[in-house]
Design a protein around this motif. Structure first.
Motif, short mmCIF file in Angstrom:
data_model
loop_
_atom_site.label_atom_id
_atom_site.label_comp_id
_atom_site.label_asym_id
_atom_site.label_seq_id
_atom_site.Cartn_x
_atom_site.Cartn_y
_atom_site.Cartn_z
N VAL A 182 0.85 -1.28 -0.04
CA VAL A 182 -0.07 0.04 -0.03
C VAL A 182 0.75 1.35 -0.18
O VAL A 182 0.64 2.20 -0.65
CB VAL A 182 -1.04 0.04 1.18
N ALA A 183 1.89 1.28 0.88
CA ALA A 183 2.64 2.40 0.76
C ALA A 183 3.60 2.65 -0.46
O ALA A 183 3.64 3.90 -0.89
CB ALA A 183 3.59 2.23 1.98
N ALA A 184 4.17 1.71 -0.94
CA ALA A 184 4.85 1.70 -2.25
C ALA A 184 3.64 2.18 -3.59
O ALA A 184 4.01 3.08 -4.12
CB ALA A 184 5.27 0.44 -2.54
N SER A 185 2.37 1.64 -3.35
CA SER A 185 1.24 2.03 -4.55
C SER A 185 1.01 3.72 -4.17
O SER A 185 0.95 4.12 -5.16
CB SER A 185 0.33 1.20 -4.25
N GLN A 186 0.99 3.91 -2.82
CA GLN A 186 0.41 5.35 -2.71
C GLN A 186 1.77 6.30 -3.15
O GLN A 186 1.43 7.43 -3.72
CB GLN A 186 0.16 5.53 -1.15
N GLU A 187 2.99 5.75 -3.02
CA GLU A 187 3.94 6.52 -3.41
C GLU A 187 4.03 6.89 -4.87
O GLU A 187 4.28 7.91 -5.58
CB GLU A 187 5.52 6.09 -2.83
N ALA A 188 3.80 5.91 -5.71
CA ALA A 188 3.71 5.68 -6.90
C ALA A 188 2.59 6.66 -7.69
O ALA A 188 2.89 7.33 -8.29
CB ALA A 188 3.57 4.29 -7.66
N ALA A 189 1.44 6.46 -6.83
CA ALA A 189 0.25 7.29 -7.20
C ALA A 189 0.41 8.84 -6.85
O ALA A 189 0.13 9.67 -7.81
CB ALA A 189 -1.21 6.76 -6.55
N GLN A 190 1.18 9.19 -5.89
CA GLN A 190 1.35 10.74 -5.62
C GLN A 190 2.13 11.08 -6.75
O GLN A 190 2.33 12.41 -7.24
CB GLN A 190 2.06 10.67 -4.16
N SER A 191 3.36 10.34 -7.05
CA SER A 191 4.36 10.98 -7.91
C SER A 191 3.61 11.00 -9.34
O SER A 191 4.08 12.00 -10.14
CB SER A 191 5.41 9.88 -8.08
N ARG A 192 2.46 10.44 -9.66
CA ARG A 192 1.74 10.70 -10.90
C ARG A 192 0.59 11.55 -10.92
O ARG A 192 -0.09 11.83 -11.80
CB ARG A 192 1.14 9.19 -11.47
N GLY A 193 0.28 12.38 -9.54
CA GLY A 193 -0.89 12.84 -9.25
C GLY A 193 -0.45 14.25 -9.49
O GLY A 193 0.46 14.54 -9.87
N ILE A 194 -1.51 15.18 -9.17
CA ILE A 194 -1.64 16.58 -9.58
C ILE A 194 -0.31 17.28 -8.89
O ILE A 194 0.42 18.11 -9.16
CB ILE A 194 -2.79 17.16 -9.14
N GLU A 195 -0.18 16.79 -7.62
CA GLU A 195 0.94 17.53 -6.80
C GLU A 195 2.37 17.14 -7.56
O GLU A 195 3.37 18.17 -7.54
CB GLU A 195 1.12 17.41 -5.46
N GLY A 196 2.42 15.94 -7.90
CA GLY A 196 3.64 15.44 -8.62
C GLY A 196 4.08 16.26 -10.00
O GLY A 196 5.13 16.76 -10.17
N ILE A 197 2.71 16.45 -10.60
CA ILE A 197 2.81 17.24 -11.89
C ILE A 197 3.26 18.60 -11.81
O ILE A 197 4.09 19.21 -12.53
CB ILE A 197 1.63 16.99 -12.72
N VAL A 198 2.41 19.10 -10.71
CA VAL A 198 2.94 20.50 -10.51
C VAL A 198 4.21 20.78 -9.91
O VAL A 198 5.11 21.70 -10.61
CB VAL A 198 1.85 21.07 -9.20
N ALA A 199 4.83 20.18 -9.26
CA ALA A 199 6.02 20.14 -8.82
C ALA A 199 7.13 19.85 -10.06
O ALA A 199 8.10 20.68 -9.84
CB ALA A 199 6.39 19.09 -7.66
N HIS A 200 6.84 18.99 -10.68
CA HIS A 200 7.54 18.82 -12.17
C HIS A 200 7.81 19.94 -12.96
O HIS A 200 8.54 20.45 -13.32
CB HIS A 200 7.23 17.54 -12.51
N ASN A 201 6.75 20.34 -13.21
CA ASN A 201 6.34 21.61 -13.95
C ASN A 201 6.96 22.92 -13.42
O ASN A 201 7.95 23.69 -14.08
CB ASN A 201 5.04 22.03 -14.28
N LEU A 202 7.05 23.25 -12.21
CA LEU A 202 7.67 24.16 -11.47
C LEU A 202 9.21 24.03 -11.63
O LEU A 202 10.07 24.90 -11.86
CB LEU A 202 7.27 24.49 -10.16
N THR A 203 9.69 22.85 -11.31
CA THR A 203 11.11 22.33 -11.40
C THR A 203 11.54 22.76 -12.90
O THR A 203 12.58 23.42 -13.27
CB THR A 203 11.50 21.17 -10.87
N GLU A 204 10.96 22.28 -13.91
CA GLU A 204 11.54 22.43 -15.14
C GLU A 204 11.50 24.00 -15.57
O GLU A 204 12.25 24.50 -16.05
CB GLU A 204 10.18 21.74 -16.09
#
Length: 192
Positions: free
Chosen positions: A161-183
């Protein structure tokens, strides 16, 4: 190689400030060097991001494999392992196919009944099969009932569950926003 986006950005910014401080360089030369520094930082970030994504995928795969793996007794030879796999596959198929024509509520009730039967009779293969089918179908009440008496399996479930949640978070909106801001922060346009 740095893996933290903030560290990569900060290092890039330090290099950009050094370039801007060179009094002997033309503006054109400064911009060219800044663009090179930004490109390197972007490549480093892309590599770090891919490595992090790969690590997350590997953790999910490892956790899922541990969740469903077959426990073999010590000193089991290949023939015995094949027999154990066949027994477990037969139990799984029996449970899976017993639910085929049932409505979801009836299927959950049947899984409950089969788990109680397995627990009463000490049928480990049937209990494991019920757990696997319940887990795959998302029948958490049945799967959780199975886990109550099995702390090692519960720990494996929690790791999955923990690994799956981490994977989902990395693909979620927060992960996308963080990636775009870093880019954006790493782009040469953001350097000015």
């Amino acid at each position: 190689m740095a893996t933290d986006p903030v560290e990569i950005i900060n290092r890039r910014n330090v290099e950009v400030e050094k370039i801007r401080a060179y009094p002997d360089l033309t503006e054109e030369a400064k911009e060219r060097r800044i663009a090179e520094v930004s490109e390197r930082a972007q490549a480093e970030y892309a590599e770090a991001r891919e490595a992090a994504a790969r690590e997350i995928r590997e953790r999910v795969e490892k956790a899922e494999k541990a969740l469903f793996e077959i426990p073999y007794p010590k000193h089991t030879d290949d023939v015995e392992k094949a027999q154990i796999r066949a027994l477990r596959r037969g139990a799984y198929d029996g449970v899976y196919h017993s639910l085929y024509f049932l409505e979801p509520e009836e299927a959950r009730e049947e899984l409950d009944r089969l788990l109680m039967r397995a627990e009463r009779t000490g049928d480990v293969e049937l209990a494991d099969a019920v757990y696997h089918v319940a887990t795959e179908r998302g029948e958490r009440s049945v799967a959780d009932a199975y886990l109550q008496r099995r702390p090692n399996q519960k720990r494996r479930w929690e790791e999955f569950v923990a690994a799956s949640q981490e994977a989902a978070q990395s693909r979620g909106i927060e992960g996308i926003v963080a990636h775009n801001l870093t880019e954006r922060a790493l782009s040469s346009e953001a350097s000015g």
